[in-house]
Design an enzyme around this catalytic site. Structure first.
Site, PDB file in Angstrom:
ATOM      1  N   ILE A   1       0.701  -1.055  -0.117  1.00 22.95           N
ATOM      2  CA  ILE A   1       0.011   0.082  -0.116  1.00 22.95           C
ATOM      3  C   ILE A   1       0.746   1.289  -0.133  1.00 22.95           C
ATOM      4  O   ILE A   1       0.436   2.406  -0.147  1.00 22.95           O
ATOM      5  CB  ILE A   1      -0.990   0.160   1.248  1.00 22.95           C
ATOM      6  CG1 ILE A   1      -0.239  -0.436   2.673  1.00 22.95           C
ATOM      7  CG2 ILE A   1      -2.162  -0.614   0.965  1.00 22.95           C
ATOM      8  CD1 ILE A   1      -1.111  -0.058   3.979  1.00 22.95           C
TER       9      ILE A   1
ATOM     10  N   TYR B   1      -2.556 -11.097  17.202  1.00 24.15           N
ATOM     11  CA  TYR B   1      -1.683 -11.634  16.102  1.00 24.15           C
ATOM     12  C   TYR B   1      -1.544 -12.958  16.111  1.00 24.15           C
ATOM     13  O   TYR B   1      -1.519 -13.767  15.255  1.00 24.15           O
ATOM     14  CB  TYR B   1      -0.248 -10.865  16.463  1.00 24.15           C
ATOM     15  CG  TYR B   1       0.877 -11.146  15.674  1.00 24.15           C
ATOM     16  CD1 TYR B   1       0.709 -10.845  14.299  1.00 24.15           C
ATOM     17  CD2 TYR B   1       2.062 -11.811  16.259  1.00 24.15           C
ATOM     18  CE1 TYR B   1       1.905 -11.190  13.417  1.00 24.15           C
ATOM     19  CE2 TYR B   1       3.193 -12.030  15.286  1.00 24.15           C
ATOM     20  CZ  TYR B   1       3.029 -11.755  13.870  1.00 24.15           C
ATOM     21  OH  TYR B   1       4.136 -12.054  13.101  1.00 24.15           O
TER      22      TYR B   1
HETATM   23  P1  NAD Z   1       6.221  -5.397   8.098  1.00 19.35           P
HETATM   24  O1  NAD Z   1       5.232  -4.858   9.019  1.00 19.35           O
HETATM   25  O2  NAD Z   1       7.689  -4.978   8.020  1.00 19.35           O
HETATM   26  O3  NAD Z   1       5.567  -5.381   6.674  1.00 19.35           O
HETATM   27  C1  NAD Z   1       4.414  -5.467   6.156  1.00 19.35           C
HETATM   28  C2  NAD Z   1       4.043  -4.885   5.048  1.00 19.35           C
HETATM   29  O4  NAD Z   1       2.610  -4.981   4.802  1.00 19.35           O
HETATM   30  C3  NAD Z   1       4.182  -3.364   5.070  1.00 19.35           C
HETATM   31  O5  NAD Z   1       5.075  -2.714   4.211  1.00 19.35           O
HETATM   32  C4  NAD Z   1       2.713  -2.528   4.954  1.00 19.35           C
HETATM   33  O6  NAD Z   1       2.878  -1.374   4.192  1.00 19.35           O
HETATM   34  C5  NAD Z   1       2.206  -3.756   4.296  1.00 19.35           C
HETATM   35  N1  NAD Z   1       0.719  -3.698   4.397  1.00 19.35           N
HETATM   36  C6  NAD Z   1       0.036  -3.384   5.510  1.00 19.35           C
HETATM   37  N2  NAD Z   1      -1.288  -3.321   5.113  1.00 19.35           N
HETATM   38  C7  NAD Z   1      -1.566  -3.766   3.746  1.00 19.35           C
HETATM   39  C8  NAD Z   1      -2.606  -3.878   2.961  1.00 19.35           C
HETATM   40  N3  NAD Z   1      -3.661  -3.649   3.260  1.00 19.35           N
HETATM   41  N4  NAD Z   1      -2.274  -4.188   1.573  1.00 19.35           N
HETATM   42  C9  NAD Z   1      -0.868  -4.330   1.040  1.00 19.35           C
HETATM   43  N5  NAD Z   1       0.189  -4.362   2.006  1.00 19.35           N
HETATM   44  C10 NAD Z   1      -0.083  -3.759   3.303  1.00 19.35           C
HETATM   45  O7  NAD Z   1       6.235  -7.069   8.413  1.00 19.35           O
HETATM   46  P2  NAD Z   1       7.389  -8.067   7.993  1.00 19.35           P
HETATM   47  O8  NAD Z   1       8.304  -8.205   9.421  1.00 19.35           O
HETATM   48  O9  NAD Z   1       8.109  -7.990   6.874  1.00 19.35           O
HETATM   49  O10 NAD Z   1       6.476  -9.357   8.024  1.00 19.35           O
HETATM   50  C11 NAD Z   1       6.007 -10.039   6.961  1.00 19.35           C
HETATM   51  C12 NAD Z   1       5.301 -11.077   7.569  1.00 19.35           C
HETATM   52  O11 NAD Z   1       6.171 -12.178   8.216  1.00 19.35           O
HETATM   53  C13 NAD Z   1       4.212 -10.979   8.443  1.00 19.35           C
HETATM   54  O12 NAD Z   1       3.040 -12.010   8.176  1.00 19.35           O
HETATM   55  C14 NAD Z   1       4.515 -11.284  10.075  1.00 19.35           C
HETATM   56  O13 NAD Z   1       3.728 -11.838  10.767  1.00 19.35           O
HETATM   57  C15 NAD Z   1       5.749 -12.493   9.737  1.00 19.35           C
HETATM   58  N6  NAD Z   1       6.751 -12.616  10.441  1.00 19.35           N
HETATM   59  C16 NAD Z   1       7.481 -11.401  10.491  1.00 19.35           C
HETATM   60  C17 NAD Z   1       8.497 -11.639  11.635  1.00 19.35           C
HETATM   61  C18 NAD Z   1       9.682 -10.466  11.756  1.00 19.35           C
HETATM   62  O14 NAD Z   1      10.079 -10.753  12.990  1.00 19.35           O
HETATM   63  N7  NAD Z   1       9.985  -9.677  11.035  1.00 19.35           N
HETATM   64  C19 NAD Z   1       8.448 -12.879  12.358  1.00 19.35           C
HETATM   65  C20 NAD Z   1       7.310 -13.684  12.590  1.00 19.35           C
HETATM   66  C21 NAD Z   1       6.477 -13.749  11.247  1.00 19.35           C
HETATM   67  C1  AKB Z   2       6.575  -9.762  16.352  1.00 22.69           C
HETATM   68  O1  AKB Z   2       7.405  -9.539  17.353  1.00 22.69           O
HETATM   69  O2  AKB Z   2       5.284  -9.577  16.157  1.00 22.69           O
HETATM   70  C2  AKB Z   2       7.351 -10.520  15.215  1.00 22.69           C
HETATM   71  C3  AKB Z   2       6.895 -12.211  15.354  1.00 22.69           C
HETATM   72  C4  AKB Z   2       8.011 -12.819  16.214  1.00 22.69           C
HETATM   73  O3  AKB Z   2       6.085 -12.607  14.782  1.00 22.69           O
HETATM   74  N1  AKB Z   2       8.795 -10.321  15.097  1.00 22.69           N
END
Ligand code: NAD
Ligand code: AKB
Length: 319
Positions: free
Chosen positions: A36, A143
Site C-alpha cells: 500500500i 496476532y
Molecule cells: P512489516 O510490518 O515490516 O511489513 C508488512 C508490510 O505490509 C508493510 O510494508 C505494509 O505497508 C504492508 N501492508 C500493510 N497493510 C497492507 C495492505 N492492506 N495491503 C498491502 N500491504 C499492506 O512485516 P514483516 O516483518 O515484513 O513481516 C512479514 C510477514 O512475516 C508477516 O506476516 C509477519 O507476521 C511475519 N513474521 C515476521 C517476523 C519478523 O520478525 N519480521 C516474525 C514472524 C513472522
Molecule cells: C513480532 O514480534 O510480532 C514478530 C514475530 C515474532 O512474529 N517479530
C-alpha cells in the site's frame, strides 16, 4: 514453466530483502513487488511494482491476471505489538488477506503460496524450552490468534482443495536493510541503530527475557529453500518450526559493547513484555531439518559482527 512471483507487502522488513533475492533467482521482471506504500529504492528501481491494498480482492485478481502470476508470497500483516493496539484491523487484515490469496489458488489462478506464521502461534501454556512442532497452541494475542487460525486454514486448503501452501513459524527477525514493522522482537534491531547513533539503548523488554530470533539472511534462505523443495518433501502444510538463535537483551547488549565502547543499556518494560513472556524461549526445528535439510548458519557473534559492519557503513555513507 516460467515462474511469475507476486510479493504482497514488499515494503516491509522481510519484503525489502526477499524481493531482491527472488529477482536474482527468477529475473527482475518476473518478481512483482506490491504494497500500500512505496518500497525501497532498490525494489522500486529493479523491477515491477504495483500499489495494492490486499483487502481489495478484485484488484488483487486483476494484478494476478495482468502478470500471469504463478506464485504469491503474502507478507502484508499487522505484527504483534501493532495488532494489540488495533485489534479489529489486526484481525481483518491478517485473516482476509490470507483468504484472498488462498482463494486465488483454490480457483486455479496461481500454483503456489508462501504465508508466514510466527512463534506468536504459541502461548503461555506451550512448553517454553525447545518448543516442539506439535504442542499446545493457545496464543493470547490477536496476532497469535490470526497465526493459529491461519495455520489451520493452510492445512484445510491443502487437504480439501490441494492448494500448494508452504509456511514457516519465523522467530524474531533481525536485519539491517529494512526497518521492523511493529513487533515485540523489534528491540533486537533497534539496539544496533541506537548504539551506533547514540551509544545507548533503552530496552522495552527485561534484561533476562529469552526469545527465539534469526538473522535475516538465514530467514530468506529458509523461505526460498522451502518454496523450492519438491512438494513431496513438504510434509507439514500448517507451518514449520524454524530455529536460529536464542538470546536475552542483556546478552545482545554484551555483544554490541564489543563494537561500541561505553555502550549503555537501560531497561523500561512496557506492554510488549507481557507478549514476550507468553512466547517460547527456544524452538525445536527438527522436522524442517529432516524434511527439507534446513540448517541455520548464523549465531549471535556472527550476526552482531555482520549487522555492525553493514550498519556502520550505511550510517557513514548517509552522514
Ligand atoms: P512489516 O510490518 O515490516 O511489513 C508488512 C508490510 O505490509 C508493510 O510494508 C505494509 O505497508 C504492508 N501492508 C500493510 N497493510 C497492507 C495492505 N492492506 N495491503 C498491502 N500491504 C499492506 O512485516 P514483516 O516483518 O515484513 O513481516 C512479514 C510477514 O512475516 C508477516 O506476516 C509477519 O507476521 C511475519 N513474521 C515476521 C517476523 C519478523 O520478525 N519480521 C516474525 C514472524 C513472522
Ligand atoms: C513480532 O514480534 O510480532 C514478530 C514475530 C515474532 O512474529 N517479530
Amino acid at each position: 514453466m516460467k515462474e511469475r512471483i507476486l510479493i504482497i507487502g514488499s515494503s516491509g522488513q522481510i519484503g525489502t530483502e526477499l524481493v531482491m533475492e527472488l529477482r536474482k533467482i527468477y529475473g527482475e521482471n518476473n518478481v512483482i513487488a506490491s504494497d500500500i506504500r512505496p518500497s525501497s529504492k532498490d525494489v522500486m528501481s529493479s523491477g515491477p511494482f504495483e500499489t495494492l491494498d490486499i483487502l481489495d480482492e478484485q484488484l488483487l485478481r486483476t494484478i494476478v491476471k495482468k502478470y500471469k502470476v504463478t506464485q504469491v508470497y503474502l507478507l502484508a500483516a499487522l505484527l504483534s505489538a501493532t495488532a494489540e493496539k488495533n485489534i479489529e484491523l489486526g484481525w481483518e487484515l491478517n485473516m482476509r488477506s490470507h483468504s484472498h490469496v488462498l482463494d486465488l489458488a483454490k480457483d486455479g489462478l496461481i500454483k503456489k503460496i508462501f504465508w508466514p506464521s510466527s512463534i506468536a502461534v504459541f502461548g503461555p501454556t506451550t512448553p517454553k524450552e525447545n518448543t516442539p512442532q506439535y504442542t499446545v497452541t493457545e496464543p493470547n494475542t490477536v496476532y497469535g490468534i490470526t497465526k493459529q487460525a491461519g495455520e489451520r486454514w493452510n492445512e484445510y486448503y491443502f487437504n480439501k482443495f490441494g492448494v500448494d501452501i508452504r509456511s514457516l513459524r519465523y522467530p524474531g527477525l533481525i536485519g539491517w536493510k529494512g526497518a521492523p514493522g511493529g513487533g515485540t522482537t523489534d528491540y533486537a534491531v533497534d539496539i544496533f541503530h541506537q548504539a551506533i547513533k547514540y551509544g545507548k539503548y533503552k530496552s522495552f523488554l527485561a534484561e533476562n527475557t529469552v526469545l527465539p530470533m534469526m538473522y535475516m539472511p538465514d530467514a530468506i534462505r529458509a523461505t526460498i529453500e522451502l518454496m523450492e523443495a519438491p512438494a513431496k518433501q513438504v510434509k507439514i502444510r500448517s507451518s514449520y518450526n524454524l530455529s536460529g538463535i536464542s538470546f536475552t537483551p542483556k546478552q545482545i547488549a554484551e555483544k554490541v559493547s564489543k563494537y561500541i565502547p561505553n555502550f549503555e543499556m537501560t531497561y523500561n518494560t512496557d506492554f510488549r513484555q507481557v507478549i514476550a513472556d507468553s512466547w517460547p524461549s527456544s524452538i525445536d526445528d527438527s522436522h524442517a531439518k529432516k524434511d527439507w535439510d534446513w540448517e541455520a548458519k548464523y549465531d549471535l557473534e556472527k550476526m552482531t559482527s555482520d549487522m555492525m559492519k553493514n550498519l556502520k557503513k550505511q550510517y557513514t555513507i548517509s552522514a
